[in-house]
Design a protein around this motif. Structure first.
Motif, short mmCIF file in Angstrom:
data_model
loop_
_atom_site.label_atom_id
_atom_site.label_comp_id
_atom_site.label_asym_id
_atom_site.label_seq_id
_atom_site.Cartn_x
_atom_site.Cartn_y
_atom_site.Cartn_z
N ALA A 1 0.82 -1.22 0.00
CA ALA A 1 0.00 0.00 0.00
C ALA A 1 0.86 1.27 0.00
O ALA A 1 0.42 2.34 -0.41
N LYS A 2 2.13 1.13 0.41
CA LYS A 2 3.02 2.29 0.46
C LYS A 2 3.75 2.55 -0.86
O LYS A 2 4.58 3.44 -0.95
N PHE A 3 3.48 1.72 -1.85
CA PHE A 3 4.17 1.91 -3.13
C PHE A 3 3.13 2.00 -4.24
O PHE A 3 2.75 1.00 -4.84
N PRO A 4 2.69 3.22 -4.53
CA PRO A 4 1.58 3.42 -5.48
C PRO A 4 1.87 2.91 -6.88
O PRO A 4 0.95 2.55 -7.62
N ASP A 5 3.16 2.84 -7.25
CA ASP A 5 3.51 2.39 -8.60
C ASP A 5 3.46 0.87 -8.74
O ASP A 5 3.78 0.33 -9.80
N TYR A 6 3.11 0.17 -7.67
CA TYR A 6 3.14 -1.29 -7.72
C TYR A 6 2.28 -1.80 -8.87
O TYR A 6 1.10 -1.44 -8.99
N GLY A 7 2.87 -2.61 -9.74
CA GLY A 7 2.15 -3.13 -10.90
C GLY A 7 2.57 -2.47 -12.20
O GLY A 7 2.11 -2.84 -13.28
N LYS A 8 3.49 -1.49 -12.14
CA LYS A 8 3.81 -0.75 -13.37
C LYS A 8 4.57 -1.59 -14.39
O LYS A 8 4.52 -1.32 -15.58
N LEU A 9 5.30 -2.60 -13.93
CA LEU A 9 6.05 -3.43 -14.87
C LEU A 9 5.13 -4.47 -15.52
O LEU A 9 5.10 -4.61 -16.74
N SER A 10 4.36 -5.16 -14.71
CA SER A 10 3.51 -6.22 -15.24
C SER A 10 2.15 -5.68 -15.70
O SER A 10 1.30 -6.44 -16.14
N LYS A 11 1.98 -4.36 -15.61
CA LYS A 11 0.75 -3.70 -16.07
C LYS A 11 -0.48 -4.26 -15.36
O LYS A 11 -1.49 -4.55 -15.98
N LYS A 12 -0.32 -4.44 -14.08
CA LYS A 12 -1.45 -4.91 -13.29
C LYS A 12 -1.97 -3.74 -12.47
O LYS A 12 -1.20 -2.93 -11.98
N ASP A 13 -3.25 -3.69 -12.33
CA ASP A 13 -3.88 -2.63 -11.56
C ASP A 13 -4.42 -3.24 -10.28
O ASP A 13 -5.36 -4.02 -10.32
N PHE A 14 -3.79 -2.90 -9.16
CA PHE A 14 -4.21 -3.53 -7.91
C PHE A 14 -5.19 -2.68 -7.13
O PHE A 14 -5.63 -3.07 -6.06
N ASP A 15 -5.52 -1.49 -7.65
CA ASP A 15 -6.49 -0.66 -6.93
C ASP A 15 -7.80 -1.40 -6.83
O ASP A 15 -8.28 -1.95 -7.81
N GLY A 16 -8.37 -1.35 -5.63
CA GLY A 16 -9.69 -1.96 -5.51
C GLY A 16 -9.63 -3.45 -5.27
O GLY A 16 -10.46 -3.98 -4.56
N ILE A 17 -8.64 -4.12 -5.83
CA ILE A 17 -8.54 -5.56 -5.62
C ILE A 17 -8.08 -5.80 -4.18
O ILE A 17 -8.53 -6.72 -3.53
N GLU A 18 -7.22 -4.91 -3.73
CA GLU A 18 -6.54 -5.12 -2.46
C GLU A 18 -7.46 -5.46 -1.29
O GLU A 18 -7.27 -6.48 -0.65
#
Length: 494
Positions: free
Chosen positions: A146-163
RNA sequence: GCACCGAUGGCGAAGUGGCUAACGCGCUGGUCUGCAAAACCAGUAUUCAUGGGUUCAAAUCCCAUUCGGUGCUCCA
């Protein structure tokens, strides 16, 4: 030189960002078993890149780590009754032997996870100080995604909302969020109640998580920001994504500028797996009598961004193709009339240009290969027509040399490599896995063959063709092919 | 299930808007050879999974379908 960058989704130029040396990191092997052909396809394409960069005059600093502590190593070592260092050393040795067999250059730096524990600990401490790393009830440390907003930028995954919704507890109870991953695993007892291998550190007793190893070693040996990070496609998520999260959270700088991912191979059209029965280590193939050069050529013939379907037909094809290249190179070493054939010189230049254009364009090894075979045909046609001149041969050999600087198949080390594989099989009680034909072929020494070849030559001179053909047939049954040429008889192992 | 990638001759595979659709292997015939092998020559896809669309022009762009692969979990 341009290469596809997973991070941006585009083909982009490769240049050393420090203006001097190209710094690249490739995730290396976890040494818990013998390497399989899928592992080596990835390493071969990384090697192709490093060889080509050097060829175009770019100094390279290539770091490949060895993961010598992880769950599988701990489990297998304990099953074998060995300590983890002795266990992993054995497979590390085998891995580097295999790399050598496949013509892979040794990277400039090969760090071991267990030699870099303090670096990993201090990296985790930096994350802890920012409240990005937190300790769970069992003493393990996790990364707070949650402290790294860019998480998913390499694999192009969007984790918002899923978390939030994805907070499956199951056995993840200690973590704050299901996706949070381990940085440091607290020591525990194995299934026999024996305390697992661990390190005493400021984080408590335990061992590093897998992801933190690469982050720590990459920045230690290449700096906070470096030019390229490579690995198999499966590592993109979560491994590489996690490396980015850890490193960029700690340094507040971009981690790797360029990301290269090599696609998986299939075996006979199916995913390679032990349960499919299509799982092959390099050693398995060598014992079946396949040549190291053919395996290498096949693994690198299909460009890295495409799936390669590894088949035994394909292996046979590659064997013939390599043979054709070697025969041609040997032919060009002959003597030819002085001078130069301009038409052939033009074809030679065109082949060289085609080769460079292909590799510069996202490492298109298939097209580079085609350019070389164009040259082989042009050279053979000219030689057959008596139109090959000495200067042409010199030029062609120089182009072949350049080609081989990347493909590395012209020098024939196959018999030697197969012999070491057999020695290994003998020592490890696996000689029964070797193919009967291979054993028959190798039971014939070069001296035995030479003696029979000489006898056949005498028989031919006295026009005793029946005897000559019988010898040829006998040798063929042992896997030895004869070729009569103007300069005498050449023989080679099939 | 969700997401992403792919489908080109007997096989592997390049080519991503316009030259006769590369290259390798295989196969057939020929040259060379005592016969082979190697090498060379000729032949080997009017056509790029299927259906529709865009365009003067499509293997290449768009949509749908079918099939295959991968990720979502340890994995090169």
């Amino acid at each position: 030189m341009e290469l596809f960058n997973t991070l941006t989704g585009r083909v982009e130029p490769l240049t050393p960002s420090d203006g001097a040396t190209f710094r690249m990191y490739a995730c290396g092997p976890t040494v818990y078993d013998y390497g399989h052909i899928g592992n080596f396809r990835t390493f071969i394409h990384v090697d192709t890149l490093r060889r080509y960069l050097k060829q175009i005059g770019m100094p390279v600093r290539h770091v490949m780590n060895v993961t010598d502590v992880d769950d599988k190593i701990i489990r297998n070592a304990s099953a074998a009754g060995m300590d983890i260092a002795a266990y992993s050393k054995r497979f590390e040795g085998a891995f580097f032997e295999d790399m050598e067999s496949l013509g892979l250059e040794r990277p400039e730096v090969v760090p071991h996870a267990t030699d870099n524990i303090p670096e990993m600990v201090s990296l985790i401490e930096r994350l802890r100080d920012q409240d990005i790393a937190y300790q769970a009830e069992d003493g393990s440390w996790y990364f707070r995604i949650a402290k790294f907003p860019d998480y998913g930028k390499l694999s192009k995954k969007d984790f918002d909302g899923i978390e939030d919704g994805a907070r499956v507890d199951v056995d993840e109870y200690e973590k704050d969020a299901a996706r949070d991953f381990a940085l440091w695993k607290a020591v525990k007892n194995d299934s026999n109640g024996v305390r697992e291998h661990s390190w005493e550190t400021s984080l408590g007793a335990g061992r590093p998580g897998w992801h933190i190893e690469c982050s720590a070693m990459a920045s230690k040996y290449l700096g906070d920001t470096f030019d390229l990070h490579a690995g198999g496609e499966d590592l993109m998520f979560p491994h590489h994504e996690n490396e980015i999260a850890q490193s960029e959270s700690a340094t507040h700088k971009q981690f790797a500028l360029h990301w290269m991912h090599v696609r998986f191979l299939l075996v006979e059209g199916r995913k390679m797996s032990k349960s499919e029965g299509n799982f092959y280590t390099l050693r398995d193939l060598l014992l079946k009598g396949h040549r190291a050069s053919a395996i290498r050529f096949l693994l690198m013939s299909v460009p890295y961004r495409h799936q390669l379907n590894f088949t035994f037909d394909g292996l046979a094809e590659s064997t013939s193709a390599v043979e054709r290249l070697r025969t041609f190179a040997a032919r060009m070493k002959g003597t030819f009339p002085a001078g130069i054939n301009e038409e052939l010189a033009a074809a030679t230049a065109k082949a060289l240009a085609g080769y460079d254009a292909a590799l510069s364009n996202d490492l298109n090894t298939a097209e580079a290969r085609a350019a070389i075979f164009d040259l082989v045909r042009a050279g053979n046609v000219a030689a057959d027509a008596g139109a090959l001149r000495a200067e042409n041969a010199t030029e062609i050999l120089a182009v072949l040399q350049r080609f081989d600087g990347v493909f590395a198949v012209l020098q024939d080390r196959d018999a030697e490599i197969t012999r070491s594989a057999l020695d290994w099989a003998e020592q490890s009680g696996r000689i029964n896995e070797a193919s009967a034909e291979l054993l028959a072929t190798l039971s014939f020494t070069d001296a035995d063959i030479d003696a029979l070849v000489t006898e056949r030559t005498h028989a031919k001179k006295s026009r005793n063709f029946a005897r000559a053909d019988a010898i040829r047939k006998e040798l063929l049954e042992k896997g030895i092919l004869l070729e009569d040429s103007k300069d005498g008889v050449r023989w080679k192992r099939k």
